[in-house]
Design a protein around this motif. Structure first.
Motif, PDB file in Angstrom:
ATOM      1  N   UNK A  96     -34.828 -28.371  -4.211  1.00  0.00           N
ATOM      2  CA  UNK A  96     -35.774 -28.106  -5.289  1.00  0.00           C
ATOM      3  C   UNK A  96     -35.720 -29.192  -6.365  1.00  0.00           C
ATOM      4  N   UNK A  97     -34.524 -29.650  -6.687  1.00  0.00           N
ATOM      5  CA  UNK A  97     -34.379 -30.717  -7.690  1.00  0.00           C
ATOM      6  C   UNK A  97     -35.081 -31.989  -7.215  1.00  0.00           C
ATOM      7  N   UNK A  98     -34.854 -32.356  -5.975  1.00  0.00           N
ATOM      8  CA  UNK A  98     -35.463 -33.569  -5.443  1.00  0.00           C
ATOM      9  C   UNK A  98     -36.986 -33.476  -5.393  1.00  0.00           C
ATOM     10  N   UNK A  99     -37.493 -32.326  -4.959  1.00  0.00           N
ATOM     11  CA  UNK A  99     -38.948 -32.158  -4.874  1.00  0.00           C
ATOM     12  C   UNK A  99     -39.578 -32.202  -6.258  1.00  0.00           C
ATOM     13  N   UNK A 105     -42.256 -32.992 -12.103  1.00  0.00           N
ATOM     14  CA  UNK A 105     -42.290 -31.687 -12.762  1.00  0.00           C
ATOM     15  C   UNK A 105     -40.969 -31.504 -13.512  1.00  0.00           C
ATOM     16  N   UNK A 106     -41.067 -31.433 -14.839  1.00  0.00           N
ATOM     17  CA  UNK A 106     -39.877 -31.542 -15.685  1.00  0.00           C
ATOM     18  C   UNK A 106     -39.111 -30.224 -15.845  1.00  0.00           C
ATOM     19  N   UNK A 107     -38.658 -29.684 -14.715  1.00  0.00           N
ATOM     20  CA  UNK A 107     -37.868 -28.447 -14.758  1.00  0.00           C
ATOM     21  C   UNK A 107     -36.525 -28.642 -14.063  1.00  0.00           C
ATOM     22  N   UNK A 108     -36.125 -29.901 -13.873  1.00  0.00           N
ATOM     23  CA  UNK A 108     -34.900 -30.207 -13.140  1.00  0.00           C
ATOM     24  C   UNK A 108     -33.673 -29.650 -13.852  1.00  0.00           C
ATOM     25  N   UNK A 109     -33.625 -29.793 -15.167  1.00  0.00           N
ATOM     26  CA  UNK A 109     -32.480 -29.312 -15.932  1.00  0.00           C
ATOM     27  C   UNK A 109     -32.341 -27.801 -15.804  1.00  0.00           C
ATOM     28  N   UNK A 110     -33.463 -27.102 -15.799  1.00  0.00           N
ATOM     29  CA  UNK A 110     -33.448 -25.645 -15.647  1.00  0.00           C
ATOM     30  C   UNK A 110     -32.871 -25.248 -14.296  1.00  0.00           C
ATOM     31  N   UNK A 111     -33.252 -25.967 -13.235  1.00  0.00           N
ATOM     32  CA  UNK A 111     -32.776 -25.638 -11.893  1.00  0.00           C
ATOM     33  C   UNK A 111     -31.306 -26.014 -11.722  1.00  0.00           C
ATOM     34  N   UNK A 112     -30.945 -27.208 -12.177  1.00  0.00           N
ATOM     35  CA  UNK A 112     -29.599 -27.727 -11.900  1.00  0.00           C
ATOM     36  C   UNK A 112     -28.523 -27.096 -12.762  1.00  0.00           C
ATOM     37  N   UNK A 113     -28.847 -26.796 -14.037  1.00  0.00           N
ATOM     38  CA  UNK A 113     -27.828 -26.243 -14.930  1.00  0.00           C
ATOM     39  C   UNK A 113     -28.483 -25.324 -15.962  1.00  0.00           C
ATOM     40  N   UNK A 114     -28.777 -24.093 -15.591  1.00  0.00           N
ATOM     41  CA  UNK A 114     -29.441 -23.173 -16.527  1.00  0.00           C
ATOM     42  C   UNK A 114     -28.672 -22.975 -17.829  1.00  0.00           C
ATOM     43  N   UNK A 115     -27.328 -22.967 -17.751  1.00  0.00           N
ATOM     44  CA  UNK A 115     -26.546 -22.770 -18.968  1.00  0.00           C
ATOM     45  C   UNK A 115     -26.767 -23.907 -19.959  1.00  0.00           C
ATOM     46  N   UNK A 119     -28.455 -23.181 -23.460  1.00  0.00           N
ATOM     47  CA  UNK A 119     -27.490 -23.318 -24.536  1.00  0.00           C
ATOM     48  C   UNK A 119     -26.429 -22.232 -24.523  1.00  0.00           C
ATOM     49  N   UNK A 120     -25.411 -22.434 -25.349  1.00  0.00           N
ATOM     50  CA  UNK A 120     -24.219 -21.580 -25.322  1.00  0.00           C
ATOM     51  C   UNK A 120     -24.471 -20.164 -25.834  1.00  0.00           C
ATOM     52  N   UNK A 121     -25.568 -19.949 -26.561  1.00  0.00           N
ATOM     53  CA  UNK A 121     -25.843 -18.613 -27.111  1.00  0.00           C
ATOM     54  C   UNK A 121     -26.588 -17.705 -26.139  1.00  0.00           C
ATOM     55  N   UNK A 122     -26.778 -18.191 -24.916  1.00  0.00           N
ATOM     56  CA  UNK A 122     -27.487 -17.418 -23.886  1.00  0.00           C
ATOM     57  C   UNK A 122     -26.541 -17.120 -22.731  1.00  0.00           C
ATOM     58  N   UNK A 123     -26.475 -15.864 -22.316  1.00  0.00           N
ATOM     59  CA  UNK A 123     -25.716 -15.478 -21.120  1.00  0.00           C
ATOM     60  C   UNK A 123     -26.612 -15.628 -19.897  1.00  0.00           C
TER      61      UNK A 123
END
Length: 392
Positions: A96-99, A105-115, A119-123
């Motif tokens: 998914x990251x590669x595609x 499509x600028x959602x790579x950070x969301x897919x690779x590392x949701x935390x 940010x730290x204030x979200x579980x």
């Protein structure tokens, strides 16, 4: 006197999905995006204020049209406290990251590392894939895992350190009247194999696409290679995710002491019917050919009055038998963009729903297509007391 109120909204964002529920003092969002994202941004900005929190954001899967406006949501609320999303295996995550990188499509950070993305204030709460269609019947309800959303973190996986729950876990936020959320992460290996076959035919190195998350950065750089990948993506209708997370949102069980009408007399003939219809199933882009909603959510069938039709009403993701147990009196919202290139929604899907007594409801980018459901749950005993006091 109203004991509990829910405002459920199917927002008009076009070719995407953005659904919200405002409970008494608890805000829920399921998916947040559209293609183009410009259709979703003003709607998302207007839905909540900067003084409000999103208590739980459910992400069904990582198609761009379902997550593209999450950044806008982040900027326009005070905090997103918890995010519930499907747990992906590393191979599929890398793919998914590669595609998405190759398609810009600028959602790579969301897919690779949701935390890191939130940010730290979200579980971040990951829902493990289901091994099979597990039935939620009364005999096994006591064995299901219950989690209070106000008391995170939950149990953390010893190896990964992540907060993980099983598909079918019951998430709630307590209170006298328990409203629950039941996520189910369906893993569709057939969808993945179709994508891999198409990529192989187009001469892409599938092994490296699934093992190296930076492969596209180094190897899919020319316009011709990007066009070839877009053609693969288009042939499978943009439907590349193995995982799609369903969520049931509604009453935990039938409660004879509550109803959704204001006429709470002992001989009221409507309370059972109305109470049963407060629940909703959000389906994202799941494939109803593979997912039997009636089997998965068998314990909640009588509660369900709304079922979102997946993948913008695509005929390829629709099989009526998956819905057969929910008849009658079920409303079926279909979210789509009027200018989409895939022919969504399919007339075949709309006709089949109508012929079987369901009520399809078309939600597009036009503001007057918004669907708002106001749910008020009344305590029958409180109404009796109120009437008795008022009679003196």
């Amino acid at each position: 006197m109203s004991d509990y109120k829910v405002v459920r909204t199917f927002h008009p964002v076009g070719q995407g999905g953005f659904y919200s529920e405002r409970h008494n003092n608890f805000n829920i969002v399921y998916d947040c995006g559209a293609i183009p994202v410009s259709d979703a941004k003003p709607v998302v900005q207007a839905a909540f204020s900067k003084t409000e929190d999103i208590d739980v954001l459910f992400i069904s899967h990582f198609d761009y049209d379902h997550v593209s406006a999450i950044s806008t949501l982040q900027k326009n609320v005070r905090n997103i406290k918890q995010v519930v999303l499907p747990l992906l295996d590393e191979g599929h995550k890398n793919l998914l990251i590669n595609i998405n990188r190759a398609l810009s499509q600028n959602i790579i950070k969301l897919i690779s590392n949701p935390q890191l993305f939130f940010g730290k204030n979200t579980d971040i709460i990951y829902v493990r894939p289901a091994d099979n269609e597990r039935k939620f019947s009364e005999e096994n309800t006591e064995n299901e895992r219950f989690y209070d959303l106000r008391e995170t973190p939950f149990y953390k996986d010893k190896e990964s350190g992540r907060i993980e729950v099983d598909s079918g876990s019951v998430l709630s936020f307590g209170g006298i009247f328990r409203w629950v959320f039941v996520p189910y992460n369906y893993l569709n290996k057939v969808r993945s194999s179709q994508l891999i076959n198409e990529l192989s035919k187009a001469k892409f190195n599938v092994r490296l696409l699934t093992s190296d998350s930076f492969f596209s950065l180094k190897n899919i750089t020319t316009p011709s290679k990007r066009r070839a990948l877009k053609q693969v993506y288009s042939r499978i209708d943009g439907n590349v995710n193995e995982n799609s997370m369903l969520v049931y949102s509604g009453p935990e069980k039938v409660n004879e002491d509550c109803c959704l009408c204001d006429e709470c007399y002992d001989d009221c003939s409507f309370h059972r019917y109305f109470f049963h219809k407060a629940g909703c199933i959000y389906t994202g882009d799941c494939d109803l050919n593979k997912v039997n909603l009636g089997a998965i959510y068998s314990n909640f069938i009588l509660n369900i009055g709304i079922v979102q039709i997946p993948h913008h009403g695509s005929k390829h993701n629709f099989f009526f038998n998956s819905l057969r147990q929910f008849w009658p009196d079920v409303t079926c919202p279909v979210s789509f963009g009027t200018k989409n290139k895939h022919g969504h929604p399919s007339a075949q899907v709309i006709n089949e729903l109508s012929q079987h007594g369901f009520r399809p409801l078309l939600i597009n980018e036009k503001s007057d297509s918004e669907f708002v459901q106001n749910i008020q749950i009344w305590s029958k005993e409180a109404k009796r007391i109120q009437r008795k006091v008022g009679s003196f």
